[in-house]
Design a protein around this motif. Structure first.
Motif, PDB file in Angstrom:
ATOM      1  N   TYR A   1       8.990   0.805   2.221  1.00 33.33           N
ATOM      2  CA  TYR A   1       7.692   1.518   3.392  1.00 33.33           C
ATOM      3  C   TYR A   1       6.497   0.261   4.386  1.00 33.33           C
ATOM      4  O   TYR A   1       5.941  -0.654   2.784  1.00 33.33           O
ATOM      5  CB  TYR A   1       7.018   2.409   3.240  1.00 33.33           C
ATOM      6  CG  TYR A   1       6.457   3.713   3.688  1.00 33.33           C
ATOM      7  CD1 TYR A   1       7.016   4.714   4.763  1.00 33.33           C
ATOM      8  CD2 TYR A   1       4.812   3.633   4.018  1.00 33.33           C
ATOM      9  CE1 TYR A   1       5.987   5.320   5.303  1.00 33.33           C
ATOM     10  CE2 TYR A   1       3.943   4.427   4.662  1.00 33.33           C
ATOM     11  CZ  TYR A   1       5.221   5.192   5.062  1.00 33.33           C
ATOM     12  OH  TYR A   1       4.148   6.655   5.658  1.00 33.33           O
TER      13      TYR A   1
ATOM     14  N   VAL B   1       3.221  -2.419  -4.414  1.00 38.22           N
ATOM     15  CA  VAL B   1       2.545  -2.379  -3.894  1.00 38.22           C
ATOM     16  C   VAL B   1       2.102  -4.199  -3.351  1.00 38.22           C
ATOM     17  O   VAL B   1       2.043  -4.461  -4.551  1.00 38.22           O
ATOM     18  CB  VAL B   1       0.966  -1.223  -3.735  1.00 38.22           C
ATOM     19  CG1 VAL B   1       0.278  -1.999  -2.887  1.00 38.22           C
ATOM     20  CG2 VAL B   1       1.884   0.253  -3.992  1.00 38.22           C
TER      21      VAL B   1
ATOM     22  N   LEU C   1       1.096   7.693   5.968  1.00 35.81           N
ATOM     23  CA  LEU C   1       1.253   8.192   4.438  1.00 35.81           C
ATOM     24  C   LEU C   1       0.561   9.504   3.787  1.00 35.81           C
ATOM     25  O   LEU C   1       1.082  10.108   3.367  1.00 35.81           O
ATOM     26  CB  LEU C   1       1.028   7.057   4.176  1.00 35.81           C
ATOM     27  CG  LEU C   1       0.537   6.444   2.802  1.00 35.81           C
ATOM     28  CD1 LEU C   1       0.774   4.746   2.753  1.00 35.81           C
ATOM     29  CD2 LEU C   1      -0.919   7.345   2.008  1.00 35.81           C
TER      30      LEU C   1
ATOM     31  N   ALA D   1      10.740  -4.232   1.047  1.00 34.14           N
ATOM     32  CA  ALA D   1       9.370  -3.032   1.224  1.00 34.14           C
ATOM     33  C   ALA D   1      10.481  -1.931   1.731  1.00 34.14           C
ATOM     34  O   ALA D   1      11.835  -2.043   2.139  1.00 34.14           O
ATOM     35  CB  ALA D   1       8.185  -3.161   2.263  1.00 34.14           C
TER      36      ALA D   1
ATOM     37  N   ILE E   1       6.284  -0.563  -1.431  1.00 35.63           N
ATOM     38  CA  ILE E   1       5.745  -0.189   0.095  1.00 35.63           C
ATOM     39  C   ILE E   1       4.621  -1.816  -0.060  1.00 35.63           C
ATOM     40  O   ILE E   1       3.593  -2.392  -0.999  1.00 35.63           O
ATOM     41  CB  ILE E   1       4.463   0.703  -0.513  1.00 35.63           C
ATOM     42  CG1 ILE E   1       5.150   2.016   0.046  1.00 35.63           C
ATOM     43  CG2 ILE E   1       3.174   1.077   0.860  1.00 35.63           C
ATOM     44  CD1 ILE E   1       4.250   3.418  -0.589  1.00 35.63           C
TER      45      ILE E   1
ATOM     46  N   ALA F   1       4.251   3.460  -6.793  1.00 24.30           N
ATOM     47  CA  ALA F   1       4.931   2.422  -6.357  1.00 24.30           C
ATOM     48  C   ALA F   1       4.494   1.285  -5.881  1.00 24.30           C
ATOM     49  O   ALA F   1       3.796   0.837  -7.163  1.00 24.30           O
ATOM     50  CB  ALA F   1       4.406   3.055  -5.221  1.00 24.30           C
TER      51      ALA F   1
END
Length: 442
Positions: free
Chosen positions: A250, A189, A156, A248, A166, A187
């Motif tokens: 990632y 999260v 990352l 997600a 993410i 992002a």
């Protein structure tokens, strides 16, 4: 077989400290490195992390000040930020190698113990009066179906394009710090936590305040949740947990770190170790005479931090060069999570002594001070722990927690009384430092 005075296995902060000190002597030294010269901290850890945090903090503070003098909050350009980071840090491993090579021999590769006296690397065998293991730690990866989709902090912190969604597995220092960073860049999260809370090094109230602040910025938490699988779906990755699925793009694995010992061939030696690392005595010697370990690879109760590793490097140099015979004594150690807000601490944890009459706990809201009010910092709360009117512990959650806690470390470490402090120190007004003298009255 070539012989040396000292062999350093690893080149991270602990070994690099020793390497620089040994360079000032006439000892013959070999440094063996199979990863990046300089280790995790300057390449994939604290140095690039704090570099990136500078931009993220500015963005988050500008958002916090919206309507209070700031009409347009800052936006974080991830691609530009990451390129700036890569421009600064990409050359560091090669530069570190060249610095070491000026005074020592180097061998690029992974060291493997053949026996209690001999290491082998690239089919070359070496012996030394002292062999120092300083291989640090590496990120854990969950052993689950789909683990090939998991990424570590190493990945990352070099990610050139920011994914939209993410999932972060884990809520320790790394997980929360990197979640703060990528969320500040835009992002979405979700943090998956296998237990009922995040950072256990801090008090429950500090942990709750941090999580609440992160939730208010849109970061989602799923507590008491076990990650079961990760798979490729039609619209990205699917993280399956015992509480449902998370979509997600990632997945960051931030589930702790383990000592880097797998490639050392310790089974060929009498060196003892456990899941926390290599066992050492008060002189940092392993269970084999002449073999030592320093830094995050060792099993110890002190936090596994860069300054601690460097302290051990300095100590072991002094011990091996007969500058001291004393066993290692660790100083007061401060630690912080560079989230937003930050949390920081040192000494006795208030939660652990709250019911012990020997201790007195003082909790102070800092939001009324001009500095904090000017930043619209409504969270900052300082906790002080006293024993016999002497400060023995400090912690804080707030925008400036790391710097604030640093104000109190000398008081704890040097065992300074409130009266001594007030007589000898007058700090800059109107910072927290200006209030320390008064706060030292339990």
């Amino acid at each position: 077989m070539k012989k040396y005075d000292d062999i350093l296995i690893g080149s991270g902060p602990a070994a690099y400290k020793m390497s620089n000190l040994l360079a000032k002597t006439d000892r013959k030294v070999l440094v063996i490195e199979g990863f990046e010269y300089g280790g995790t901290c300057p390449n994939y850890g604290c140095e690039p992390k704090i570099f990136l945090e500078g931009a993220a903090r500015t963005v988050l503070q500008s958002q916090q000040l919206l309507g209070r003098g700031i009409s347009q909050p800052a936006k974080l350009n991830w691609e530009a930020l990451m390129q700036t980071k890569l421009n600064r840090f990409d050359s560091w491993p090669a530069e570190t190698r060249e610095i070491i090579k000026k005074t020592h021999d180097v061998e690029d590769g992974y060291a493997n113990f053949i026996d209690n006296r001999t290491v082998e690397v690239n089919n070359h065998r070496y012996q030394a009066d002292h062999i120092i293991i300083a291989t640090g730690q590496a990120p854990n990866l969950l052993d689950i179906p789909g683990k090939e989709y998991l990424h570590t902090s190493y990945d990352l912190l070099s990610l050139k394009k920011l994914p939209q969604r993410i999932a972060v597995i884990g809520a320790g220092f790394v997980g929360l710090e990197l979640a703060t960073l990528v969320a500040a860049a835009g992002a979405e999260v979700t943090i998956v936590v296998h237990s009922d809370r995040a950072l256990r090094e801090f008090t429950t109230k500090e942990d709750e305040a941090l999580v609440k602040a992160m939730k208010q910025r849109g970061i989602r938490f799923s507590f008491n949740t076990e990650t079961q699988t990760v798979a490729q779906g039609e619209n990205g990755l699917v993280v399956t947990t015992d509480h449902g699925e998370i979509q997600a793009d990632y997945v960051l694995a931030a589930t702790g770190r383990h000592p880097n010992i797998e490639k050392l061939g310790l089974e060929n030696t009498d060196i003892k170790y456990d899941r926390h690392g290599i066992q050492v005595d008060g002189h940092l010697m392993t269970t084999v005479n002449g073999i030592y370990a320093i830094g995050d690879v060792i099993s110890r109760k002190q936090p596994k931090l860069t300054p601690v590793a460097e302290f051990e490097g300095q100590y072991l140099f002094d011990y091996l060069t007969n500058k001291t015979e004393q066993k290692i004594i660790y100083p007061t150690i401060g630690q912080a999570a560079f989230t937003f807000p930050e949390v920081a601490r040192a000494g006795v944890n208030a939660d652990e002594v709250i019911d012990d009459s020997q201790y007195q706990v003082k909790t102070v809201s800092l939001k009324y001070g001009s500095l904090y009010a000017g930043q619209n910092d409504q969270i900052s709360t300082l906790t002080l722990v006293f024993k016999d009117h002497q400060l023995v512990g400090v912690s804080e959650v707030g925008d400036y927690a790391a710097d604030d806690v640093n104000n109190f470390l000398p008081i704890i470490g040097l065992d300074i009384s409130g009266a001594e402090y007030r007589q000898k120190v007058m700090t800059i007004y109107p910072t927290l430092g200006d209030k320390v003298a008064g706060l030292l009255l339990p």
